[in-house]
Design an enzyme around this catalytic site. Structure first.
Site, PDB file in Angstrom:
ATOM      1  N   ASP A 100       0.836  -1.197   0.000  1.00 61.50           N
ATOM      2  CA  ASP A 100       0.000   0.000   0.000  1.00 61.50           C
ATOM      3  C   ASP A 100       0.872   1.248   0.000  1.00 61.50           C
ATOM      4  O   ASP A 100       1.179   1.776  -1.054  1.00 61.50           O
ATOM      5  CB  ASP A 100      -1.045  -0.018   1.117  1.00 61.50           C
ATOM      6  CG  ASP A 100      -0.479  -0.301   2.493  1.00 61.50           C
ATOM      7  OD1 ASP A 100       0.733  -0.152   2.709  1.00 61.50           O
ATOM      8  OD2 ASP A 100      -1.270  -0.645   3.380  1.00 61.50           O
ATOM      9  N   LYS A 128      -2.229  -1.569  -3.706  1.00 57.69           N
ATOM     10  CA  LYS A 128      -3.113  -0.430  -3.419  1.00 57.69           C
ATOM     11  C   LYS A 128      -2.387   0.842  -3.867  1.00 57.69           C
ATOM     12  O   LYS A 128      -1.902   1.620  -3.050  1.00 57.69           O
ATOM     13  CB  LYS A 128      -3.441  -0.359  -1.929  1.00 57.69           C
ATOM     14  CG  LYS A 128      -4.411  -1.399  -1.462  1.00 57.69           C
ATOM     15  CD  LYS A 128      -4.838  -1.123  -0.026  1.00 57.69           C
ATOM     16  CE  LYS A 128      -5.914  -2.083   0.407  1.00 57.69           C
ATOM     17  NZ  LYS A 128      -6.417  -1.772   1.756  1.00 57.69           N
TER      18      LYS A 128
END
Length: 191
Positions: A100, A128
């Site tokens: 992420d 992400k």
């Protein structure tokens, strides 16, 4: 209390994951056909992905793991359990379940490079991108996903649901944190 009509949604099916893992395995087979890489999985979440991925890579390889701890207000990371295989002069494939912010992966790549690895490439099942804080190389990516909290296929909530074969998004994290069993009751009624 506010509640969403359906607090969970299926994001990736077992068959979609299996198919993409096979494609990633084929790419790694091609890229490492003349090498014997060390696959380093980041515990605990990547265990499922590593197990499936290495069975789809058709080259000799070694497999090892490391476990990270986050501590302090800055979220600093340290290695709790380190690799047993020396990484000097080795081609390392660093395997994450999800990337992420990119902060952990950046630190890990730097640490492995400082240990004298010949090369370091990263593979993550989930990316992400919208949460990225640092620009970190991710040479192999399974799927780009949104910002939802995900469970299944290694991803958990307080240790629960890692063993799901599919990946699910939690659409109302507050209710889920208050009642982690809600998923089981909602998705598998009667169990």
């Amino acid at each position: 209390m506010h509640q969403v009509a359906d607090p969970f949604t299926l994001v990736l099916t077992e068959s979609a994951i299996r198919e993409r893992v096979g494609e990633l395995g084929a790419l790694l087979t091609e890229d490492y056909s003349d090498h014997r890489p060390v696959v380093v999985g980041v515990l605990h979440g990547a265990l499922w992905f590593v197990a499936d991925l290495v069975r789809r890579v058709d080259v000799d390889l070694d497999v090892d793991f490391l476990l990270l701890n986050r501590f302090g207000e800055g979220g600093r990371i340290r290695i709790q359990t380190d690799t047993a295989i020396p990484l000097v002069d080795r081609d390392v494939i660093l395997v994450e379940d999800i990337v992420d912010t990119g902060l952990s992966l950046t630190v890990l790549r730097r640490m492995i490079e400082e240990r004298g690895a010949r090369s370091v490439r990263s593979v993550a099942l989930l990316d992400k991108v919208t949460r990225r804080i640092v620009d970190v190389p991710l040479e192999y990516r399974g799927f780009e996903v949104g910002d939802e909290f995900l469970i299944g296929y290694g991803l958990d909530q307080e240790g629960l649901y890692r063993n799901l074969r599919d990946i699910w998004a939690v659409l109302d994290l507050a209710i889920f944190r208050d009642d982690p069993e809600l998923f089981r009751r909602s998705v598998f009624p009667g169990h």
